[in-house]
Write an enzyme that holds these catalytic residues in place. Sequence first.
Site, PDB file in Angstrom:
ATOM      1  N   SER A  24       0.812  -1.216   0.000  1.00  0.00           N
ATOM      2  CA  SER A  24       0.000   0.000   0.000  1.00  0.00           C
ATOM      3  C   SER A  24       0.848   1.271   0.000  1.00  0.00           C
ATOM      4  CB  SER A  24      -0.930   0.023   1.219  1.00  0.00           C
ATOM      5  OG  SER A  24      -1.595   1.258   1.321  1.00  0.00           O
ATOM      6  N   ARG A  25       0.478   2.216  -0.832  1.00  0.00           N
ATOM      7  CA  ARG A  25       1.135   3.520  -0.863  1.00  0.00           C
ATOM      8  C   ARG A  25       0.374   4.567  -0.065  1.00  0.00           C
ATOM      9  NH1 ARG A  25       2.613   3.768  -7.313  1.00  0.00           N
ATOM     10  NH2 ARG A  25       4.097   2.037  -7.330  1.00  0.00           N
ATOM     11  N   LYS A  75     -14.248  -4.450   2.285  1.00  0.00           N
ATOM     12  CA  LYS A  75     -15.212  -3.381   2.046  1.00  0.00           C
ATOM     13  C   LYS A  75     -16.637  -3.754   2.437  1.00  0.00           C
ATOM     14  CE  LYS A  75     -12.314  -1.228  -1.411  1.00  0.00           C
ATOM     15  NZ  LYS A  75     -12.212  -0.651  -2.759  1.00  0.00           N
ATOM     16  N   ASN A  96     -15.333   2.005   1.780  1.00  0.00           N
ATOM     17  CA  ASN A  96     -13.867   2.042   1.789  1.00  0.00           C
ATOM     18  C   ASN A  96     -13.343   3.012   2.844  1.00  0.00           C
ATOM     19  OD1 ASN A  96     -14.478   4.510   0.546  1.00  0.00           O
ATOM     20  ND2 ASN A  96     -12.609   4.466  -0.678  1.00  0.00           N
ATOM     21  N   ALA A 141     -16.873  -9.371  -9.604  1.00  0.00           N
ATOM     22  CA  ALA A 141     -18.190  -9.121  -9.027  1.00  0.00           C
ATOM     23  C   ALA A 141     -18.112  -8.938  -7.520  1.00  0.00           C
ATOM     24  CB  ALA A 141     -19.138 -10.268  -9.370  1.00  0.00           C
ATOM     25  N   GLY A 143     -16.660  -6.453  -3.988  1.00  0.00           N
ATOM     26  CA  GLY A 143     -17.016  -5.160  -3.424  1.00  0.00           C
ATOM     27  C   GLY A 143     -16.613  -3.989  -4.282  1.00  0.00           C
TER      28      GLY A 143
END
Length: 374
Positions: A24-25, A75, A96, A141, A143
Amino acid sequence: MPVIRSPYGDNRRAAVLGSPIGHSRSPAVHLAAYHALGLDGWSYDRIECTADELPGIVSGAAPEFIGFSVTMPNKLAALDFATERTERAALVGSANTLVRTDDGWRADCTDIDGMTGALAALGVDADIAAGAAPDAVVVGAGGTALPTVVALAEVGVSTISIVARDAGRAAAVLDLCDRLGIAGEVIAFEAGVALEHRCRDASVVVSTVPAPAAEILAPAVAHAGKVVDVIYDPWPTPLAQAVEAAGGAVVGGTGHAAEPGVPSGRAVHRVAGTSRGDDEGAHPQRLRLWRPRSPAPAGPRCSAHGRALDFGVAAHDRRHRRAHPAHPQRDGLARTLGGGAQRGRAAVRRTRRRGGRGAVPADLRRRVVRRGVT
């Protein structure tokens, strides 16, 4: 720039929840913003978290935690956990962002803003307004597909082909299509003739699945003229490379749904009292329009919070280039702040001058507005 203080105190914490989360950034982007805003006592972390673990982690968060960004696969769990929900989060059935309130946690879905910006960057709304087929293909299909459907409805799409391994997995997406007045169908998760034809005929294809899964479909999706790939690590993804090699245009996320990023950060900071007049959705998620043969234009700066992020990420990128001079420019974070969103908004303005409120049919827009999406 004057120092901005939060009414909640000088030392606050936030984090992104996901699994896997090491790529993650979000911390780099958020911490740069905190520094530029003078919030030196604030921190932003990565927390490895599955959907089953989310309720325990969030409910057990120390008081200084003011909010969480939520990425895959959490999510749906975030929406279920929240004590209150925004109307658009309730509409799409996923969240989110979790923001602490006096009574618990509020869930929001800023993924809609990010995807709307991605579609505008590609000019999909202008294409449909000019007579292009109002058809789209959504790969996946889960979140992430749900806010994608709402964003597609807003730009005028009326038919969506959902690429899923079975119709049961796509039930929630099909239900949302029905509520928005969109014709939805499920096609097989394979690079066959059916997918190839739909990608060729569609105004846009949106991939919401991890890079290895999307790679399987790359031979068929490469026939699309315009593609949004929400994955940004690795970048370019095999899917993005295949589309670009075939002459198509690709927008990648920093990352709309795979990475909560700027819109969810604004939601947290607005509650915390650090956002200065930045309207909801006024400046959607920064996007990466992958054009490796041309220089990256400067990112638009339309608000105090936007200026802070642009400044912080640009500074981060300068340090990156000094440390790694041999890397291509697109490997730096500044590449993710390209001018695609700015060009997309110009296309929206042209569309509205030609046709009133834009590409969304009036009856559909009324339904979406009533549900609090626009």
